[in-house]
Design an enzyme around this catalytic site. Structure first.
Site, PDB file in Angstrom:
ATOM      1  N   TYR A   1      -1.761  -0.305  10.261  1.00  0.00           N
ATOM      2  CA  TYR A   1      -1.993  -0.872   8.918  1.00  0.00           C
ATOM      3  C   TYR A   1      -0.737  -0.738   8.062  1.00  0.00           C
ATOM      4  CZ  TYR A   1      -3.714  -1.093   4.086  1.00  0.00           C
ATOM      5  OH  TYR A   1      -3.880  -1.394   2.755  1.00  0.00           O
TER       6      TYR A   1
ATOM      7  N   SER B   1       0.820  -1.214   0.000  1.00  0.00           N
ATOM      8  CA  SER B   1       0.000   0.000   0.000  1.00  0.00           C
ATOM      9  C   SER B   1       0.850   1.259   0.000  1.00  0.00           C
ATOM     10  CB  SER B   1      -0.877  -0.027   1.259  1.00  0.00           C
ATOM     11  OG  SER B   1      -1.420   1.232   1.508  1.00  0.00           O
TER      12      SER B   1
HETATM   13  P1  NAD Z   1     -11.436  -5.686   0.473  1.00  0.00           P
HETATM   14  O1  NAD Z   1     -11.657  -5.589   1.947  1.00  0.00           O
HETATM   15  O2  NAD Z   1     -12.572  -5.361  -0.428  1.00  0.00           O
HETATM   16  O3  NAD Z   1     -10.849  -7.103   0.096  1.00  0.00           O
HETATM   17  C1  NAD Z   1     -10.111  -7.883   1.005  1.00  0.00           C
HETATM   18  C2  NAD Z   1     -10.745  -9.239   1.074  1.00  0.00           C
HETATM   19  O4  NAD Z   1      -9.977 -10.031   1.979  1.00  0.00           O
HETATM   20  C3  NAD Z   1     -12.184  -9.219   1.609  1.00  0.00           C
HETATM   21  O5  NAD Z   1     -13.050  -9.866   0.712  1.00  0.00           O
HETATM   22  C4  NAD Z   1     -12.094  -9.969   2.933  1.00  0.00           C
HETATM   23  O6  NAD Z   1     -13.254 -10.737   3.227  1.00  0.00           O
HETATM   24  C5  NAD Z   1     -10.858 -10.815   2.725  1.00  0.00           C
HETATM   25  N1  NAD Z   1     -10.212 -11.156   3.993  1.00  0.00           N
HETATM   26  C6  NAD Z   1      -9.981 -10.340   5.060  1.00  0.00           C
HETATM   27  N2  NAD Z   1      -9.413 -11.028   6.051  1.00  0.00           N
HETATM   28  C7  NAD Z   1      -9.264 -12.301   5.615  1.00  0.00           C
HETATM   29  C8  NAD Z   1      -8.762 -13.472   6.206  1.00  0.00           C
HETATM   30  N3  NAD Z   1      -8.287 -13.484   7.466  1.00  0.00           N
HETATM   31  N4  NAD Z   1      -8.754 -14.624   5.471  1.00  0.00           N
HETATM   32  C9  NAD Z   1      -9.249 -14.632   4.207  1.00  0.00           C
HETATM   33  N5  NAD Z   1      -9.765 -13.547   3.615  1.00  0.00           N
HETATM   34  C10 NAD Z   1      -9.768 -12.388   4.305  1.00  0.00           C
HETATM   35  O7  NAD Z   1     -10.192  -4.711   0.175  1.00  0.00           O
HETATM   36  P2  NAD Z   1      -9.588  -4.194  -1.211  1.00  0.00           P
HETATM   37  O8  NAD Z   1      -9.780  -2.724  -1.243  1.00  0.00           O
HETATM   38  O9  NAD Z   1     -10.051  -5.039  -2.327  1.00  0.00           O
HETATM   39  O10 NAD Z   1      -8.041  -4.452  -0.939  1.00  0.00           O
HETATM   40  C11 NAD Z   1      -7.348  -5.597  -1.422  1.00  0.00           C
HETATM   41  C12 NAD Z   1      -5.899  -5.511  -0.999  1.00  0.00           C
HETATM   42  O11 NAD Z   1      -5.301  -4.322  -1.519  1.00  0.00           O
HETATM   43  C13 NAD Z   1      -5.701  -5.435   0.515  1.00  0.00           C
HETATM   44  O12 NAD Z   1      -4.540  -6.168   0.833  1.00  0.00           O
HETATM   45  C14 NAD Z   1      -5.485  -3.959   0.779  1.00  0.00           C
HETATM   46  O13 NAD Z   1      -4.730  -3.750   1.954  1.00  0.00           O
HETATM   47  C15 NAD Z   1      -4.722  -3.565  -0.462  1.00  0.00           C
HETATM   48  N6  NAD Z   1      -4.839  -2.140  -0.798  1.00  0.00           N
HETATM   49  C16 NAD Z   1      -6.039  -1.625  -1.193  1.00  0.00           C
HETATM   50  C17 NAD Z   1      -6.122  -0.277  -1.518  1.00  0.00           C
HETATM   51  C18 NAD Z   1      -7.417   0.348  -1.960  1.00  0.00           C
HETATM   52  O14 NAD Z   1      -7.429   1.580  -2.214  1.00  0.00           O
HETATM   53  N7  NAD Z   1      -8.508  -0.391  -2.095  1.00  0.00           N
HETATM   54  C19 NAD Z   1      -4.988   0.552  -1.412  1.00  0.00           C
HETATM   55  C20 NAD Z   1      -3.796  -0.025  -0.988  1.00  0.00           C
HETATM   56  C21 NAD Z   1      -3.714  -1.371  -0.700  1.00  0.00           C
END
Ligand code: NAD
Length: 321
Positions: free
Chosen positions: A154, A129
């Site tokens: 985080y 991130s």
């Molecule tokens: P999201 O919350 O929509 O997706 C994450 C998924 O992981 C969810 O469906 C959740 O149910 C699942 N999850 C959580 N804990 C879990 C566990 N213990 N075991 C199995 N599954 C689990 O989030 P997103 O926005 O799609 O983000 C995806 C990735 O990208 C994450 O790692 C997030 O940190 C990273 N990220 C996202 C952004 C953004 O702007 N959306 C920015 C930087 C980094």
């Protein structure tokens, strides 16, 4: 291209778009998710409803912190490559519940890397991130910048994930790319993120909370462009023995007030603003230097903010139908 791809967090915002893109290219997709209640699990089921109709798609309901269950999944399915997106996301909630963030984002990532080692799976993409850059004074943020000063649990867990990935690359010759995503937006955006929250408040006529004086800015990156970067990373780890950290952003900052102006335009509504003090853990600005992504992956973001917001609004208006 590898045939069988495990996408952890595959039912989430980014994961569900990735599953669709992989299926469209003929891959077998193993979507692993625990449907946690960070936000409504029904939204996640809806995210993957189209994928579930396809024969090349398998859903594994499993928690990455449950090593026994995770081991069973790795023994049962053939896996060629892992895209690890599952995480507790979000800066502010990590300050309230740091133990959970550590458990899922650090111990969960370690479980996956260790199982990849045991099962001889040598290709791994990790979702990091832009938050790892903390209060970096220099803009744009480059991968060579010092990221030793995270300002939220985080961010610290994402940096820890990158370090664990390096260890497995070094010891076990795994090909790994850590992608630092910059504020991803578009259809299916997580409901806790600002654009979604503001859309909801705008719809109900409530005031939008603006933390700070509105001059903060984000390098908003459209989901379609992020997926392009992830797909290219999958190809790259296939072709190279590597450990790379790569920014996936758009390389232009959008001010908070400009973001709100765009929302007003696509929703044809005027916003009322409620200015508040800045929140702990929030970065004042993010901006990605994407020259490494361009050079190594041929990555090129294509979606203007106006286009991306239009797609977001179209999805938002029909999401409940
Ligand atoms: P999201 O919350 O929509 O997706 C994450 C998924 O992981 C969810 O469906 C959740 O149910 C699942 N999850 C959580 N804990 C879990 C566990 N213990 N075991 C199995 N599954 C689990 O989030 P997103 O926005 O799609 O983000 C995806 C990735 O990208 C994450 O790692 C997030 O940190 C990273 N990220 C996202 C952004 C953004 O702007 N959306 C920015 C930087 C980094």
């Amino acid at each position: 291209m590898p045939e069988n791809i495990l996408v952890t967090g595959g039912a989430g915002f980014i994961g569900s778009h990735l599953c669709e893109a992989l299926l469209a290219q003929g891959h077998k997709v193993l979507c692993l998710d625990n449907f946690c209640d960070f936000y409504d699990p029904q939204i996640k089921m809806t995210n993957i409803s189209e994928c579930r109709k396809q024969p090349n798609f398998s859903l594994i309901e499993c928690d990455i912190t449950d090593l026994d269950e995770l081991s069973k999944a790795f023994s049962y399915y053939k896996i060629d490559l892992v895209v690890h997106l599952a995480a507790m996301a979000g800066v502010r909630p990590s300050i309230q519940n740091p133990e959970l963030y550590e458990k899922v984002n650090v111990a969960g990532t370690l479980n996956l890397l260790q199982l990849c080692k045991i099962h001889g799976i040598g290709r791994f993409i990790f979702a990091s991130s832009s938050s790892v850059y903390g209060n970096n004074a220099k803009l744009p943020f480059s991968e060579s910048d010092n990221v030793d000063n995270p300002i939220s649990p985080y961010a610290a867990t994402k940096k820890a994930g990158e370090l664990l990935c390096h260890t497995y690359h070094y010891l076990d010759k795994m090909s790994i790319i850590c992608l630092r995503f910059f504020t991803v937006y578009g259809p299916r955006q997580r409901p806790d993120l600002a654009i979604c929250k503001f859309a909801s408040l705008l719809e109900s006529g409530e005031a939008l909370p603006v933390f700070g004086d509105g001059t903060s800015s984000r390098d908003y990156t459209y989901i379609g462009d992020i997926i392009q970067g992830v797909m290219r990373s999958i190809q790259y780890v296939q072709d190279h023995l590597c450990y790379e950290i790569i920014n996936l952003g758009n390389d232009r900052g959008i001010g908070l007030l400009d973001m709100i102006l765009n929302l007003e335009q696509v929703f044809h509504k005027e916003a009322r603003l409620d200015f508040r003090v800045p929140q702990d853990g929030d970065l004042p600005h993010t901006l990605a230097d994407i020259s490494i992504a361009r050079r190594l992956l041929g990555y090129q973001p294509r979606t203007s903010f106006a286009q991306g917001m239009q797609s977001f609004a179209e999805w938002w208006k029909c999401r409940l139908s």
